[in-house]
Motif scaffolding. Structure first.
Motif, PDB file in Angstrom:
ATOM      1  N   VAL A  46      -6.634   6.396   6.173  1.00  0.00           N
ATOM      2  CA  VAL A  46      -6.823   5.203   5.345  1.00  0.00           C
ATOM      3  C   VAL A  46      -6.139   3.998   5.971  1.00  0.00           C
ATOM      4  CG1 VAL A  46      -6.417   4.167   3.077  1.00  0.00           C
ATOM      5  CG2 VAL A  46      -7.001   6.593   3.250  1.00  0.00           C
ATOM      6  N   ALA A 100      -3.791  10.807   3.848  1.00  0.00           N
ATOM      7  CA  ALA A 100      -3.908   9.364   3.617  1.00  0.00           C
ATOM      8  C   ALA A 100      -3.442   8.562   4.821  1.00  0.00           C
ATOM      9  CB  ALA A 100      -3.102   8.974   2.380  1.00  0.00           C
ATOM     10  N   ASN A 103       0.601   3.905   1.678  1.00  0.00           N
ATOM     11  CA  ASN A 103       0.874   4.340   3.045  1.00  0.00           C
ATOM     12  C   ASN A 103       2.126   3.668   3.598  1.00  0.00           C
ATOM     13  OD1 ASN A 103      -1.490   5.774   2.831  1.00  0.00           O
ATOM     14  ND2 ASN A 103      -2.457   4.896   4.637  1.00  0.00           N
ATOM     15  N   HIS A 154      -5.122   9.448  -1.091  1.00  0.00           N
ATOM     16  CA  HIS A 154      -4.527   8.105  -1.122  1.00  0.00           C
ATOM     17  C   HIS A 154      -4.123   7.729  -2.539  1.00  0.00           C
ATOM     18  CE1 HIS A 154      -4.773   3.557  -0.511  1.00  0.00           C
ATOM     19  NE2 HIS A 154      -3.815   3.969   0.281  1.00  0.00           N
ATOM     20  N   ASP A 208       0.828  -1.198   0.000  1.00  0.00           N
ATOM     21  CA  ASP A 208       0.000   0.000   0.000  1.00  0.00           C
ATOM     22  C   ASP A 208       0.871   1.260   0.000  1.00  0.00           C
ATOM     23  OD1 ASP A 208      -3.016   0.880   0.705  1.00  0.00           O
ATOM     24  OD2 ASP A 208      -1.611   2.184   1.768  1.00  0.00           O
ATOM     25  N   GLN A 232      -9.797   9.710  -0.207  1.00  0.00           N
ATOM     26  CA  GLN A 232      -9.524   8.725  -1.251  1.00  0.00           C
ATOM     27  C   GLN A 232      -8.673   9.323  -2.370  1.00  0.00           C
ATOM     28  OE1 GLN A 232     -13.557   7.651  -2.145  1.00  0.00           O
ATOM     29  NE2 GLN A 232     -13.627   6.008  -0.619  1.00  0.00           N
TER      30      GLN A 232
END
Length: 315
Positions: free
Chosen positions: A67, A63, A4, A42, A2, A39
């Motif tokens: 998220v 994000a 992140n 992200h 991901d 979103q």
């Protein structure tokens, strides 16, 4: 991996670096952002495009704070990291107040344990979960955790009331000393129990390129243990601080002649220490942790080219 987690890999490997990041991520104004904005942030973070440095920083902050790094979904607003201090501060303060009845102590402990159980579950590592719905086993674990921790957290008040303790020194011990190790232990057990399915099923581990290698129970145990220790540090320090500060101030000449001024300092001390310890406790261990090759399962060791793998610790 991901976006992140890729961001944490690049900038979150030192304690001071993580502390700086968390100081930005815990801004309560981030809760005002809409799901669409989150979103989009992200997407920008993981798109590979080259926006301005300011846009990148803004997208990363939004994000990372909103998220879930395993599911890619926006977290419920009350269980996002920026919501932890505004929501938990009055609950923590009420839970550590001296109570006159067992019922009031039970209510405050129930609110405290319920919120942290839900927060721990919402921010868990969900990489091995195939279904989005909570399982019956996990539901029972969460309910049992809240019930057990609520009763155990009320133990000091139960001792005072049921044993009819009249000694001032014993009452002081039950209300100022005993709650500290008890609160830290319950915080550790709360998180460990809520996230026990991770240690049973394993969590995803990644190579240095961000590719998933498989599921590791050893990495899950390390992730849960680290997060449980950080939560124990958060709650234990918050429980110990106000009483310690008050006992030190009581010895000064100013407060000896003005003891009533100590009362309003307690809620300020709780909120101050909780607000201080949240970013510190979140920064104790990397969000993208590493586990050495020799500590992994045998079937995964062959897939470790550079001596270690990465895993998402959760929060």
């Amino acid at each position: 991996m991901d976006p992140n987690l890729l961001h944490w890999k690049g900038q979150g490997q030192s304690f001071l670096g993580r502390l700086k990041i968390w100081s930005d991520l815990l801004d309560p104004t981030l809760l005002l952002s809409s799901d669409a904005e989150i979103q989009k942030a992200h997407f920008v973070l993981g798109s590979g495009e080259k926006p301005s440095e300011k846009d990148t920083t803004t997208a990363a902050t939004l994000a990372l704070s909103s998220v879930h790094a395993d599911t890619g979904e926006v977290l419920p607003i009350i269980f996002r990291p920026p919501a932890l201090l505004p929501i938990s501060a009055p609950i923590v303060y009420a839970a550590f107040l001296p109570h006159n009845t067992v019922k009031s102590a039970l209510l405050c402990q129930f609110l405290l344990q319920s919120y942290f159980t839900a927060f721990n579950f919402s921010n868990r590592n969900a990489s091995s979960e195939k279904e989005k719905k909570i399982s019956l086993k996990q539901l029972l674990l969460n309910v049992g955790t809240v019930s057990y921790a609520t009763c155990a957290g009320t133990l000091p008040q139960i001792i005072i009331n049921r044993l009819r303790v009249r000694s001032v020194s014993v009452q002081s011990f039950c209300r100022t000393v005993l709650p500290v190790p008890l609160a830290a232990t319950l915080a550790f057990l709360n998180l460990s129990t809520v996230r026990s399915e991770e240690t049973e099923n394993g969590i995803q581990v990644f190579d240095s390129e961000g590719n998933s290698v498989g599921l590791s129970k050893a990495a899950a145990e390390k992730a849960v243990r680290e997060t449980a220790l950080s939560r124990a540090a958060l709650i234990g320090t918050t429980a110990a601080g106000p009483s310690l500060i008050a006992s030190l101030l009581q010895r000064t000449k100013f407060f000896k002649t003005r003891p009533l001024l100590l009362a309003p300092l307690r809620p300020f001390g709780v909120v101050f220490l909780l607000g201080l310890m949240i970013p510190v406790s979140f920064s104790l261990f990397p969000q993208l942790g590493t586990i050495k090759k020799e500590n992994l399962e045998e079937e995964l060791q062959a897939a470790v080219p550079d001596g270690h793998l990465y895993y998402h610790r959760g929060l």
